[in-house]
Each structure stands twice: as structure tokens, then as C-alpha cells.
Design an enzyme around this catalytic site. Structure first.
Site, PDB file in Angstrom:
ATOM      1  N   LYS A 157       0.839  -1.209   0.000  1.00 15.04           N
ATOM      2  CA  LYS A 157       0.000   0.000   0.000  1.00 15.04           C
ATOM      3  C   LYS A 157       0.873   1.259   0.000  1.00 15.04           C
ATOM      4  CE  LYS A 157      -1.895   1.787   3.980  1.00 15.04           C
ATOM      5  NZ  LYS A 157      -1.564   3.225   4.022  1.00 15.04           N
ATOM      6  N   ASN A 158       1.834   1.288   0.904  1.00 18.51           N
ATOM      7  CA  ASN A 158       2.619   2.517   1.051  1.00 18.51           C
ATOM      8  C   ASN A 158       3.581   2.744  -0.110  1.00 18.51           C
ATOM      9  OD1 ASN A 158       1.243   2.906   3.375  1.00 18.51           O
ATOM     10  ND2 ASN A 158       2.975   2.595   4.768  1.00 18.51           N
ATOM     11  N   CYS A 198      -6.028   7.677   9.029  1.00 18.37           N
ATOM     12  CA  CYS A 198      -6.243   7.057  10.327  1.00 18.37           C
ATOM     13  C   CYS A 198      -6.151   8.091  11.441  1.00 18.37           C
ATOM     14  CB  CYS A 198      -5.175   5.995  10.575  1.00 18.37           C
ATOM     15  SG  CYS A 198      -5.523   4.437   9.797  1.00 18.37           S
ATOM     16  N   ARG A 251      -0.717  14.515  13.049  1.00 18.69           N
ATOM     17  CA  ARG A 251      -0.314  14.420  11.655  1.00 18.69           C
ATOM     18  C   ARG A 251      -0.298  15.757  10.908  1.00 18.69           C
ATOM     19  NH1 ARG A 251      -2.171   8.541   9.532  1.00 18.69           N
ATOM     20  NH2 ARG A 251      -0.145   8.695   8.573  1.00 18.69           N
ATOM     21  N   ASP A 266       3.779   0.977  12.143  1.00 14.35           N
ATOM     22  CA  ASP A 266       2.613   0.270  11.586  1.00 14.35           C
ATOM     23  C   ASP A 266       2.479  -1.148  12.132  1.00 14.35           C
ATOM     24  OD1 ASP A 266       1.865   2.447  10.157  1.00 14.35           O
ATOM     25  OD2 ASP A 266       2.616   1.752   8.229  1.00 14.35           O
ATOM     26  N   ARG A 276      -8.952  -0.867   4.040  1.00 13.68           N
ATOM     27  CA  ARG A 276      -8.169   0.220   3.432  1.00 13.68           C
ATOM     28  C   ARG A 276      -6.789  -0.295   3.020  1.00 13.68           C
ATOM     29  NH1 ARG A 276      -6.740   4.621   7.022  1.00 13.68           N
ATOM     30  NH2 ARG A 276      -5.360   4.895   5.259  1.00 13.68           N
TER      31      ARG A 276
HETATM   32  C1  UD1 Z   1       3.685   6.985   6.283  1.00 15.07           C
HETATM   33  C2  UD1 Z   1       2.903   5.726   6.067  1.00 15.07           C
HETATM   34  C3  UD1 Z   1       2.316   5.219   7.362  1.00 15.07           C
HETATM   35  C4  UD1 Z   1       3.416   5.076   8.410  1.00 15.07           C
HETATM   36  C5  UD1 Z   1       4.247   6.342   8.518  1.00 15.07           C
HETATM   37  C6  UD1 Z   1       5.458   6.182   9.420  1.00 15.07           C
HETATM   38  C7  UD1 Z   1       2.103   5.933   3.798  1.00 15.07           C
HETATM   39  C8  UD1 Z   1       0.958   6.084   2.889  1.00 15.07           C
HETATM   40  N1  UD1 Z   1       1.855   5.976   5.103  1.00 15.07           N
HETATM   41  O1  UD1 Z   1       2.774   7.958   6.774  1.00 15.07           O
HETATM   42  O2  UD1 Z   1       1.710   3.959   7.105  1.00 15.07           O
HETATM   43  O3  UD1 Z   1       2.818   4.806   9.653  1.00 15.07           O
HETATM   44  O4  UD1 Z   1       4.725   6.742   7.221  1.00 15.07           O
HETATM   45  O5  UD1 Z   1       6.238   5.132   9.002  1.00 15.07           O
HETATM   46  O6  UD1 Z   1       3.221   5.722   3.368  1.00 15.07           O
HETATM   47  N2  UD1 Z   1       5.146  14.893  10.689  1.00 15.07           N
HETATM   48  C9  UD1 Z   1       5.246  16.243  10.991  1.00 15.07           C
HETATM   49  N3  UD1 Z   1       5.149  17.139   9.961  1.00 15.07           N
HETATM   50  C10 UD1 Z   1       4.951  16.752   8.665  1.00 15.07           C
HETATM   51  C11 UD1 Z   1       4.850  15.374   8.382  1.00 15.07           C
HETATM   52  C12 UD1 Z   1       4.954  14.466   9.429  1.00 15.07           C
HETATM   53  O7  UD1 Z   1       5.417  16.632  12.142  1.00 15.07           O
HETATM   54  O8  UD1 Z   1       4.869  17.619   7.777  1.00 15.07           O
HETATM   55  C13 UD1 Z   1       5.218  13.903  11.810  1.00 15.07           C
HETATM   56  C14 UD1 Z   1       3.900  13.144  11.975  1.00 15.07           C
HETATM   57  O9  UD1 Z   1       2.987  13.853  12.741  1.00 15.07           O
HETATM   58  C15 UD1 Z   1       4.354  11.875  12.637  1.00 15.07           C
HETATM   59  C16 UD1 Z   1       5.739  11.633  12.018  1.00 15.07           C
HETATM   60  O10 UD1 Z   1       6.155  12.895  11.473  1.00 15.07           O
HETATM   61  O11 UD1 Z   1       4.479  12.057  14.009  1.00 15.07           O
HETATM   62  C17 UD1 Z   1       5.779  10.578  10.957  1.00 15.07           C
HETATM   63  O12 UD1 Z   1       4.963  10.942   9.884  1.00 15.07           O
HETATM   64  P1  UD1 Z   1       5.298  10.533   8.384  1.00 15.07           P
HETATM   65  O13 UD1 Z   1       6.590   9.813   8.303  1.00 15.07           O
HETATM   66  O14 UD1 Z   1       5.122  11.755   7.554  1.00 15.07           O
HETATM   67  O15 UD1 Z   1       4.145   9.516   8.065  1.00 15.07           O
HETATM   68  P2  UD1 Z   1       3.174   9.495   6.822  1.00 15.07           P
HETATM   69  O16 UD1 Z   1       3.919   9.828   5.582  1.00 15.07           O
HETATM   70  O17 UD1 Z   1       1.956  10.246   7.133  1.00 15.07           O
END
Ligand code: UD1
Length: 416
Positions: free
Chosen positions: A22-23, A116, A121, A304, A396
């Protein structure tokens, strides 16, 4: 309402091929719009998030055809620069369209994403990268309007290795003028796969999968066909299911090298793990040993898989602890596990779990994607029947969790 029923305490034995990731597939679908032409993805999982991303692409004028697991995306007709709100609310990864859309059309309109409910986030790192590359970003009434004539290559320093922000910056940089260097980039295998796909389309990226990624901007890309890698999180979930029920299982279609940290933790919990070139065999006798671990960005233990491990610790032979360092709100499943008899205490970012064996089957609710799958694992380790409601969360990300686990010998079925 979608519901799954599981009968626990039957040891498993079987083999299953792991679905596409998925990711990995979601950013690849976003990447397709960087090119005016056709992108074919194979081994695509037939999951709700993929259908949602197809909806987004189609609403913008692309034509998506999914036959079996082969997805053809024709992006010639892309005209609309708005990412519809209904999709954004359903799936957080829709934010990944921002960089690609901006790069292709010079403008993108979106709003704050959903997904989720596992934490705040924010998307500040996504916007930081795009702004650094010259985008003008206006945020008003929850809407985000981004504009740029042509993005410019820049040095981007991430304060945290965000997966989504790294992907957004990558997609924005592929057609930018000049060279972009991402420092402190996320190192997840899905990012390496995305870089590999983009390079197959004619991009010039080096360092994918490391913390420094260098992207030399190109004028245009070309058609490509690319196979989506196996889903390491689905594989990890099923390993936890075999460990919860006891018995043995073989998983094929994965890259074991991506799962070393997971294998190490599961091994310390008592699983015998045998790695093959593209698969793994797990054998589990008795209750899992309780351990303490923390989640962290790759190559650390993946957040995850935190919920499936919570299920295993719930039946562990002592007291263990999980420290969640990636998402602050990711222990909602603990409340559901407690209904099954689990002894879990949440202390801010930590869950302290004293094992109880067996858990007791009852009615529970999936509250998020991985948490829902963790309840399936818990059901396999519980006496009697476990009924899991709100399984739309699970669909999902898992194409057919019931069929897969039936192949591993589980007594599980979808009843609604
Ligand atoms: C992706 C994955 C998700 C996984 C996560 C961490 C996909 C579609 N989803 O989610 O399954 O759980 O990586 O491995 O690939 N953050 C900030 N600012 C930002 C962006 C992120 O503070 O602009 C923080 C988030 O709040 C969180 C952390 O960084 O605490 C990790 O987020 P991130 O690595 O961005 O996860 P996703 O890309 O949303």
C-alpha cells in the site's frame, strides 16, 4: 458495517503470497501524473486506499483501468488541479498529490488531509519543502493553494525523516529546474521503490533509501511499467497472526532484507524465523515471550506493526513495554484488547502490558487500519469467537485478510 469473525486457539499451518505494498503503490500512483502519457503498475493491491487514489486521479481527468492487479493510468487528459475534499478526508496519502500536481500544472488546490486517527499528523514539513523550492503556498479556511511557475532545485533539510514529506519533495523535484538535495530524508524501502520507479520513467535520482537523496531535474519523463513490491507491513501482520495462534506459516513475495528489525523482535519473542530469497517461514511454539521495544523510523521497528505487537504482548509470558515514538495517538486498540481481557496500561507514549493467556473472544471494534488487523491477531489467540466490527478500516490496506489467513489455516470469515 463490515464485520469479521475469528475462532481462536487453532494452530496455523499454510502458505500465502503477500499482496503489493500500500505505502509503495500510493506515491507511485501520484508519480504517474508527472508524465503526460501512460504508466502501468503491476502487483497492485485491490484495497480501498488504491480505489480512493484512482478516484482522485479520475476526478482530475486521468483514466485508470484496474484489471486484476494491473493498473493502467493514462494521464494525458489531466486538467483539474483540485484534489476533491471527499477523498482527502478519507485518505491522508492524498497529500502526496500536492508536489506532483504542482510540478505538472503549476498550481494545486487541496485541503488538510484525513486518514487514520492515530495522531495530529501535521503537514508542515511537506509545505516547507515545496516553499523552499519556490512554491507560493496560501493556507486559508482549511484550504491549501500552492502555485509555482517552475519549481527550483534546492537544498532541503528535514528536521524529522517524514515519509510523506520526503515523497512529496521527491515528486516536486523530479521536473524542477536544477538539482535538489534532500537531507534527513526518510529511508523507508517504499521511498527506494518510488525512486526506482521514477528512474525507470527517466528521472535522475540517486540515494533513494538513504538519508541524503539527490534529484537532478529533467525536462520530461516517459511511459513505464513497474511492479509494486510486496507489503512488509502485511507480512509482519501475518507473522504476528501465526505467533498469536501458534503453528507455522510461509510467506512469499517479500524482501526479507527490509524486515530485519521486525524478525529480530519476533525472534526475541520466541518465533523461529527462516529467511529465503523472497520469503520467510515462521514457526511458533507456546506463548510469546514479553519484550520491550520502541517504534522509530526505518530501519527501526515500524510504527505500523506496533498494534500487532501489542496483541502479542497481551498474551506474553511476562510484562513488556512498547514506546511509540512516531505517532502520539496510536494506542486506541488497547481499549479493545482490554475487552478481551488484556492487561494494558497506557502511560503517555508507552504501553505497559502484562500477558494473559488466553484472551477471551468477544465483540470488538476496529478503530484504525493496523489496529483492526491487530484485533484479528488477538482473536486468533483468544478462546471462543471474536467478532470485529468496523472492518472497513482493515480493508483500506488488506486486500483480503480473511482469505489470506484461511490459506494459513485460520478459522476466520467475513460475515458482513
Ligand atoms: C507513512 C505511512 C504510514 C506510516 C508512517 C510512518 C504511507 C501512505 N503511510 O505515513 O503507514 O505509519 O509513514 O512510518 O506511506 N510529521 C510532521 N510534519 C509533517 C509530516 C509528518 O510533524 O509535515 C510527523 C507526523 O505527525 C508523525 C511523524 O512525522 O508524528 C511521521 O509521519 P510521516 O513519516 O510523515 O508519516 P506518513 O507519511 O503520514
Amino acid at each position: 458495517m463490515s464485520t469479521i469473525q475469528v475462532q481462536g486457539l487453532h494452530p496455523l499451518k499454510g502458505e500465502v503470497e503477500i499482496q503489493g505494498s500500500k505505502n509503495a503503490v500510493l506515491p507511485m500512483m501520484a508519480a504517474s501524473i508527472l508524465h503526460k502519457g501512460t504508466v502501468v503498475l503491476t502487483h497492485v493491491p485491490r484495497i480501498q486506499d488504491v480505489f480512493c487514489m484512482m478516484g482522485i486521479l479520475e476526478s482530475m481527468g486521468c483514466i485508470c483501468t484496474l484489471v486484476g492487479h494491473k493498473l493502467t493510468i493514462c494521464t494525458e487528459g489531466l486538467t483539474d488541479i483540485r484534489i476533491p475534499e471527499q477523498y482527502l478526508k478519507a485518505m491522508r496519502s492524498s497529500i502526496i498529490m500536492l508536489g506532483a500536481l504542482l510540478s505538472r500544472c503549476g498550481e494545486a488546490i487541496t485541503c488538510y488531509p484525513g486518514g487514520c486517527s492515530i495522531g495530529k499528523r501535521p503537514i508542515d514539513l511537506h509545505l516547507y519543502a515545496l516553499k523552499k523550492m519556490g512554491a507560493q503556498v496560501i493556507e486559508e479556511d482549511g484550504r491549501i493553494v500552492a502555485k509555482a511557475d517552475r519549481l527550483k532545485g534546492e537544498e532541503i533539510h528535514f528536521s524529522f525523516p517524514s515519509v510523506g514529506a520526503t515523497e512529496n519533495a521527491l515528486l516536486a523535484a523530479v521536473l524542477a529546474q536544477g538539482t535538489t538535495v534532500l537531507y534527513g530524508a526518510a529511508r523507508e524501502p517504499e521511498i527506494e521503490a518510488l525512486c526506482c520507479m521514477l528512474n525507470c520513467m527517466g528521472a535522475r535520482i540517486t540515494g533513494g533509501g538513504t538519508e541524503v537523496i539527490c534529484i537532478k531535474g529533467v525536462e520530461s519523463l516517459h511511459d513505464t511499467e513497474f511492479r509494486v513490491p510486496g507489503d512488509r507491513i502485511v507480512a509482519g501482520t501475518y507473522l504476528a497472526c501465526v505467533m498469536a495462534a501458534g503453528g507455522e506459516g510461509v510467506l512469499t513475495g517479500i524482501c526479507p532484507g527490509e524486515m530485519e528489525t521486525v524478525f529480530h523482535v519476533l525472534g526475541s519473542m520466541g518465533a523461529e524465523i527462516e529467511e529465503y530469497d523472497t520469503g520467510v517461514k515462521v514457526c511458533m511454539k507456546g506463548r510469546p515471550r514479553s519484550v520491550s521495544l520502541k517504534t522509530s523510523p526505518f530501519p527501526g521497528f515500524p510504527t505500523d506493526l506496533q498494534s500487532p505487537i501489542l496483541s502479542l504482548l497481551s498474551i506474553g509470558s511476562g510484562t513488556g513495554q512498547i514506546l511509540e515514538t512516531v505517532f502520539e495517538g496510536r494506542f486506541a486498540t488497547a481499549e479493545q484488547l482490554k475487552k478481551m481481557g488484556a492487561q494494558i496500561r497506557i502511560d503517555e507514549k508507552a504501553a505497559v502490558v502484562t500477558g494473559v493467556y488466553p484472551l477471551t473472544g468477544c465483540k470488538v471494534e476496529a478503530t484504525d487500519l493496523r489496529g483492526g488487523a491487530a484485533l484479528v491477531a488477538a482473536g486468533l489467540s483468544a478462546s471462543g469467537e471474536t467478532t470485529i466490527d468496523h472492518c472497513h478500516h482493515i480493508f483500506r490496506g488488506y486486500e483480503d485478510i480473511c482469505l489470506d489467513l484461511q490459506q494459513l489455516g485460520a478459522n476466520i470469515r467475513r460475515i458482513l
